[in-house]
Design a protein around this motif. Structure first.
Motif, PDB file in Angstrom:
ATOM      1  N   ARG A 104      12.399  54.998   4.695  1.00  0.00           N
ATOM      2  CA  ARG A 104      11.527  53.836   4.768  1.00  0.00           C
ATOM      3  C   ARG A 104      12.402  52.652   5.140  1.00  0.00           C
ATOM      4  O   ARG A 104      13.445  52.419   4.524  1.00  0.00           O
ATOM      5  CB  ARG A 104      10.853  53.602   3.418  1.00  0.00           C
ATOM      6  N   VAL A 105      11.964  51.912   6.154  1.00  0.00           N
ATOM      7  CA  VAL A 105      12.763  50.812   6.667  1.00  0.00           C
ATOM      8  C   VAL A 105      11.898  49.559   6.716  1.00  0.00           C
ATOM      9  O   VAL A 105      10.757  49.606   7.184  1.00  0.00           O
ATOM     10  CB  VAL A 105      13.264  51.138   8.101  1.00  0.00           C
ATOM     11  N   GLU A 106      12.446  48.441   6.249  1.00  0.00           N
ATOM     12  CA  GLU A 106      11.733  47.178   6.393  1.00  0.00           C
ATOM     13  C   GLU A 106      11.797  46.771   7.862  1.00  0.00           C
ATOM     14  O   GLU A 106      12.851  46.845   8.496  1.00  0.00           O
ATOM     15  CB  GLU A 106      12.360  46.098   5.515  1.00  0.00           C
ATOM     16  N   VAL A 107      10.645  46.357   8.406  1.00  0.00           N
ATOM     17  CA  VAL A 107      10.563  45.962   9.813  1.00  0.00           C
ATOM     18  C   VAL A 107      10.021  44.535   9.915  1.00  0.00           C
ATOM     19  O   VAL A 107       9.413  44.024   8.978  1.00  0.00           O
ATOM     20  CB  VAL A 107       9.685  46.944  10.639  1.00  0.00           C
TER      21      VAL A 107
ATOM     22  N   GLU B  55      13.243  51.265  16.753  1.00  0.00           N
ATOM     23  CA  GLU B  55      14.310  50.549  16.057  1.00  0.00           C
ATOM     24  C   GLU B  55      14.463  51.059  14.624  1.00  0.00           C
ATOM     25  O   GLU B  55      15.579  51.180  14.113  1.00  0.00           O
ATOM     26  CB  GLU B  55      14.028  49.045  16.059  1.00  0.00           C
ATOM     27  N   ALA B  56      13.357  51.353  13.982  1.00  0.00           N
ATOM     28  CA  ALA B  56      13.411  51.880  12.614  1.00  0.00           C
ATOM     29  C   ALA B  56      14.116  53.228  12.592  1.00  0.00           C
ATOM     30  O   ALA B  56      14.945  53.500  11.706  1.00  0.00           O
ATOM     31  CB  ALA B  56      12.004  51.991  12.034  1.00  0.00           C
TER      32      ALA B  56
ATOM     33  N   HIS C  48       6.872  47.772   6.082  1.00  0.00           N
ATOM     34  CA  HIS C  48       7.805  48.900   6.016  1.00  0.00           C
ATOM     35  C   HIS C  48       7.345  49.971   6.998  1.00  0.00           C
ATOM     36  O   HIS C  48       6.140  50.210   7.146  1.00  0.00           O
ATOM     37  CB  HIS C  48       7.860  49.494   4.603  1.00  0.00           C
ATOM     38  N   CYS C  49       8.319  50.608   7.623  1.00  0.00           N
ATOM     39  CA  CYS C  49       8.043  51.739   8.500  1.00  0.00           C
ATOM     40  C   CYS C  49       8.464  52.996   7.751  1.00  0.00           C
ATOM     41  O   CYS C  49       9.598  53.103   7.279  1.00  0.00           O
ATOM     42  CB  CYS C  49       8.838  51.597   9.800  1.00  0.00           C
TER      43      CYS C  49
ATOM     44  N   SER D 291      17.802  52.910  12.822  1.00  0.00           N
ATOM     45  CA  SER D 291      18.456  52.445  11.597  1.00  0.00           C
ATOM     46  C   SER D 291      18.636  53.548  10.558  1.00  0.00           C
ATOM     47  O   SER D 291      19.370  53.360   9.593  1.00  0.00           O
ATOM     48  CB  SER D 291      17.694  51.268  10.992  1.00  0.00           C
TER      49      SER D 291
ATOM     50  N   ILE E 128       3.520  52.163  10.034  1.00  0.00           N
ATOM     51  CA  ILE E 128       3.935  50.882   9.484  1.00  0.00           C
ATOM     52  C   ILE E 128       2.829  50.394   8.560  1.00  0.00           C
ATOM     53  O   ILE E 128       1.648  50.446   8.920  1.00  0.00           O
ATOM     54  CB  ILE E 128       4.198  49.851  10.602  1.00  0.00           C
TER      55      ILE E 128
END
Length: 177
Positions: free
Chosen positions: A20-23, A34-35, A109-110, A38, A99
């Motif tokens: 889980r990535v903050e976008v 991009e997520a 978050h993604c 990362s 997302i």
């Protein structure tokens, strides 16, 4: 065990959870790419590597729940109205993500997953559930407007009825005198 389990009200499927990535934005293929960049394996530390595991994803009209596969421990829960984008990665058709807005904060978050065979099907199912949820909200909203209109009409008719009773009561009093 099958990769997809269906019930009348929900669908569950297994996938590998990539992270889980903050976008910065709520939608877009570029944000998804991009997520994914990362969470590339060379950037994983031991804590992130432990999270890269098999999960159960429960999809219902109310939301998407992500559970640890073995323990069934709830990792994340995303109400469907918070989901703003879902897609398969263009360069890697086995990787997909969605997302969602954080329910209590102004951030997105993604959530990223990998499925060997079902990524496009799962994205389609999430999209269908999202659209159905939106339709249900619109219908409920429309019903609320109808109910409010009927309540207003009822109040107007009650006032009119009270006024007619007063007039009628005055005429009956005069007739009796």
């Amino acid at each position: 065990m099958s990769d997809i389990l269906e019930d009348e009200s929900d669908i569950s499927f297994t996938a590998k959870f990539l992270g889980r990535v903050e976008v910065v934005r709520p939608s877009g293929q570029q944000i998804l790419e991009e997520a994914v960049q990362s969470v590339k394996p060379e950037k994983f530390n031991s804590e992130k590597a432990a999270k890269k595991s098999k999960v159960l994803i429960f999809l219902s009209m109310s939301g998407i729940d992500i559970l640890e596969y073995k323990t069934k421990f709830l990792l994340y829960s995303c109400p469907l109205p918070t989901v703003s984008f879902c897609a398969v990665l263009r360069d890697s058709p086995k990787v997909f993500g969605f997302i969602a807005q954080h329910p209590a904060a102004d951030m997105y978050h993604c959530y990223l997953f990998q499925s060997q065979k079902l990524a496009p099907v799962l994205v389609s199912a999430i999209g269908d559930a999202f659209r159905a949820s939106r339709k249900e909200q619109n219908v409920r909203g429309g019903r609320d407007l109808v109910v409010e209109a009927l309540r207003h009409k009822n109040k107007v008719l009650q006032r009119e009825n009270d006024e007619l009773r007063r007039k009628l009561g005055g005429h009956i009093y005069e007739a009796l005198s």
